[in-house]
Design a protein around this motif. Sequence first.
Motif, short mmCIF file in Angstrom:
data_model
loop_
_atom_site.label_atom_id
_atom_site.label_comp_id
_atom_site.label_asym_id
_atom_site.label_seq_id
_atom_site.Cartn_x
_atom_site.Cartn_y
_atom_site.Cartn_z
N ILE A 198 51.23 16.33 51.28
CA ILE A 198 50.18 15.33 51.03
C ILE A 198 48.97 15.55 51.94
CG2 ILE A 198 49.62 12.86 51.28
CD1 ILE A 198 51.25 13.28 48.84
N PHE A 199 49.21 15.98 53.18
CA PHE A 199 48.15 16.00 54.18
C PHE A 199 47.55 17.39 54.46
CE2 PHE A 199 50.35 12.03 54.97
CZ PHE A 199 49.29 11.15 55.16
N VAL A 200 47.98 18.39 53.71
CA VAL A 200 47.43 19.74 53.89
C VAL A 200 45.90 19.77 53.84
CG1 VAL A 200 47.21 22.00 52.78
CG2 VAL A 200 49.46 21.08 53.26
N PRO A 201 45.25 19.08 52.86
CA PRO A 201 43.77 19.14 52.80
C PRO A 201 43.08 18.67 54.08
CG PRO A 201 44.66 18.23 50.77
CD PRO A 201 45.80 18.31 51.73
N ILE A 202 43.65 17.68 54.74
CA ILE A 202 43.03 17.18 55.98
C ILE A 202 43.20 18.21 57.09
CG2 ILE A 202 43.07 15.34 57.71
CD1 ILE A 202 44.06 13.44 55.57
N ILE A 203 44.36 18.84 57.16
CA ILE A 203 44.59 19.89 58.16
C ILE A 203 43.59 21.03 57.97
CG2 ILE A 203 46.23 21.64 58.96
CD1 ILE A 203 48.48 19.66 58.28
N GLU A 204 43.40 21.44 56.71
CA GLU A 204 42.48 22.53 56.43
C GLU A 204 41.04 22.16 56.79
OE1 GLU A 204 43.33 25.60 55.59
OE2 GLU A 204 45.39 24.87 55.84
N GLU A 235 53.12 15.19 65.12
CA GLU A 235 53.73 16.46 65.52
C GLU A 235 53.46 17.55 64.49
OE1 GLU A 235 57.83 15.54 66.14
OE2 GLU A 235 57.48 14.52 68.07
N MET A 236 53.45 17.18 63.21
CA MET A 236 53.19 18.15 62.15
C MET A 236 51.76 18.70 62.26
SD MET A 236 53.26 17.43 58.05
CE MET A 236 51.74 16.49 58.10
N PHE A 237 50.79 17.82 62.49
CA PHE A 237 49.40 18.25 62.62
C PHE A 237 49.21 19.13 63.86
CE2 PHE A 237 48.27 15.77 59.13
CZ PHE A 237 46.90 15.76 58.91
N MET A 238 49.81 18.72 64.97
CA MET A 238 49.66 19.50 66.20
C MET A 238 50.27 20.89 66.05
SD MET A 238 47.86 17.77 68.31
CE MET A 238 48.12 18.79 69.76
N THR A 239 51.40 20.98 65.36
CA THR A 239 52.05 22.28 65.14
C THR A 239 51.21 23.15 64.21
OG1 THR A 239 54.24 21.31 65.45
CG2 THR A 239 54.13 23.43 64.30
N ALA A 240 50.71 22.54 63.11
CA ALA A 240 49.93 23.29 62.12
C ALA A 240 48.59 23.77 62.70
CB ALA A 240 49.69 22.44 60.88
N LEU A 241 48.00 22.98 63.57
CA LEU A 241 46.69 23.32 64.13
C LEU A 241 46.79 24.23 65.34
CD1 LEU A 241 44.99 19.79 63.84
CD2 LEU A 241 44.33 21.84 62.56
N GLY A 242 47.83 24.08 66.13
CA GLY A 242 47.97 24.90 67.33
C GLY A 242 46.79 24.70 68.28
N VAL A 243 46.20 25.79 68.76
CA VAL A 243 45.06 25.69 69.68
C VAL A 243 43.84 25.09 69.00
CG1 VAL A 243 45.81 27.60 71.12
CG2 VAL A 243 44.34 28.06 69.15
N GLU A 244 43.83 25.11 67.66
CA GLU A 244 42.70 24.54 66.93
C GLU A 244 42.73 23.01 66.91
OE1 GLU A 244 41.23 27.21 63.42
OE2 GLU A 244 43.42 27.24 63.39
N ALA A 245 43.76 22.44 67.50
CA ALA A 245 43.84 20.98 67.62
C ALA A 245 42.92 20.45 68.72
CB ALA A 245 45.27 20.54 67.90
N ARG A 262 42.20 13.88 75.65
CA ARG A 262 40.79 13.52 75.45
C ARG A 262 40.02 14.58 74.67
NH1 ARG A 262 39.55 12.31 81.63
NH2 ARG A 262 41.06 14.02 81.76
N GLY A 263 40.59 15.78 74.56
CA GLY A 263 39.92 16.85 73.85
C GLY A 263 40.57 17.19 72.52
N ARG A 264 41.55 16.36 72.10
CA ARG A 264 42.25 16.63 70.83
C ARG A 264 41.52 16.00 69.66
NH1 ARG A 264 48.12 14.80 73.02
NH2 ARG A 264 48.56 16.57 74.38
N PHE A 265 41.57 16.69 68.53
CA PHE A 265 41.03 16.14 67.29
C PHE A 265 42.00 15.14 66.66
CE2 PHE A 265 38.92 20.48 67.04
CZ PHE A 265 37.69 20.02 67.49
N VAL A 266 43.26 15.18 67.09
CA VAL A 266 44.32 14.36 66.49
C VAL A 266 44.93 13.47 67.56
CG1 VAL A 266 46.51 14.42 65.25
CG2 VAL A 266 44.81 16.21 64.85
#
Length: 444
Positions: A242-248, A275-285, A296-300
């Motif tokens: 469901i949330f893949v588009p937001i991650i992308e 946890e799913m978003f943080m794992t999928a994004l990795g350093v891009e989070a 304070r520097g996380r997008f999520v």
Amino acid sequence: MEDVKISIASVTQLFGYENAKTHQCKVLEEIIRGNDVLLCSPTGSGKSFCYSALPFVLEHLSTGIAAPTCNIVLVITPLLSLMQEQTKSLNQKKLNATYIGKTGDDNDLRSGKFNIVFSSPETVLTTHRQMLLSNPYQKSVKAVFVDESHCIEKWGHTVGGESVPFREHYARIGELRSILPMSVPMIALTATASKKTRATIINDLHMKVPVLVDLGVNKPNIRYTVIKTKQGFRDVDALFSIFVPIIEELKIKKIEASRTIVFCRRRSHCRDLYEMFMTALGVEAYDATCKHVDDRGRFVAMFQQGTDVDVKESVMSSFADPNGVIRVLFSTIAFGMGMDVKGLQTVIHLGPPADLDDYLQETGRAGRDSLKQSFAILLKYSHSTSRTSESMKEYISGNKCRRKTLMINSFLLLYLLILKKKSFYDPKFNRNASFFNRFFLYYK
């Protein structure tokens, strides 16, 4: 009332605004007349200005000077986090505000040295009840505001077969009538209230023929959507799809990604999504331009009852800034009432809230910028409606325009009053020619 208009204009400029809004002026004028008021207006419409400005308006009327005064306004609010946030915001504007229980303020509080005093109903009716009977408060309290007043119905009374109310003191706020002078007006503020909730507010606060100022809840720039799925979301894979588009979008746009809040009915969903978003994004989070290499520097981010206090403070600070780092927040209802939310474009509900009042309250966080399209998406999954109201079920399963269903539920009382009472229509909001537009109703 020309002198009142002049005083309001002077205080508005003192606060750094060019003009007060029409409904803000109306509320202040009615308070000065000594009338009780029920203000129903959308999130972000400036309800807090009414109690912030009142002490200064009264002083300007008396002395011709818009300056700090001995006038006191008591504001009843449901959550400590709201009191802390509002007090901090007002203090930054050089306004003399506090909340009952703030460390170091008790002596000045009891001496009546603050213009704006926040409290929960429990505190003001128990441990600090005697304080209101003291001379400073008997002389100087000019109004009582009940913020988020729909809590009177939801928390002060039994619901869903419960044996006791969640917070029974909410149904007892009207006792302040017998503690303070009878001339002190009562003002109820809410972003949404059904006809039943409004009737309960008026009855429990013992309001004396109140003036109703109603802007409605319709935000034409919010698009309402319901997505039905048979998934129970018991596994992460179902959530992920469901949330893949937001991650992308986060990977591509980063800090420029649209701001989204996902309200979860279950804390496990909140945790799993984070946890799913943080794992999928990795350093891009993380925002590479941010000097803080922590939350304070996380997008999520995640916000629920058990979230660390410092993290909660960081989340609230970020959302108070339309350009804040956090772009996606997973939250329970803990992040909702009264929160200062700016730049929010999408509200997603993973499972419906208990009723339409709650849904309008939470989706109303979006759409503050009337020129931008916003979205309210409700994901209905298997067994997610078992504890919802009939009106909520109708909204989900109905085949009518969803906006119409929402507005009819909220505006049935309003519509009847339009037929019977004098009304004032503000053509500035003429976007849809129907009674769902914003009205101010004054009935005596």
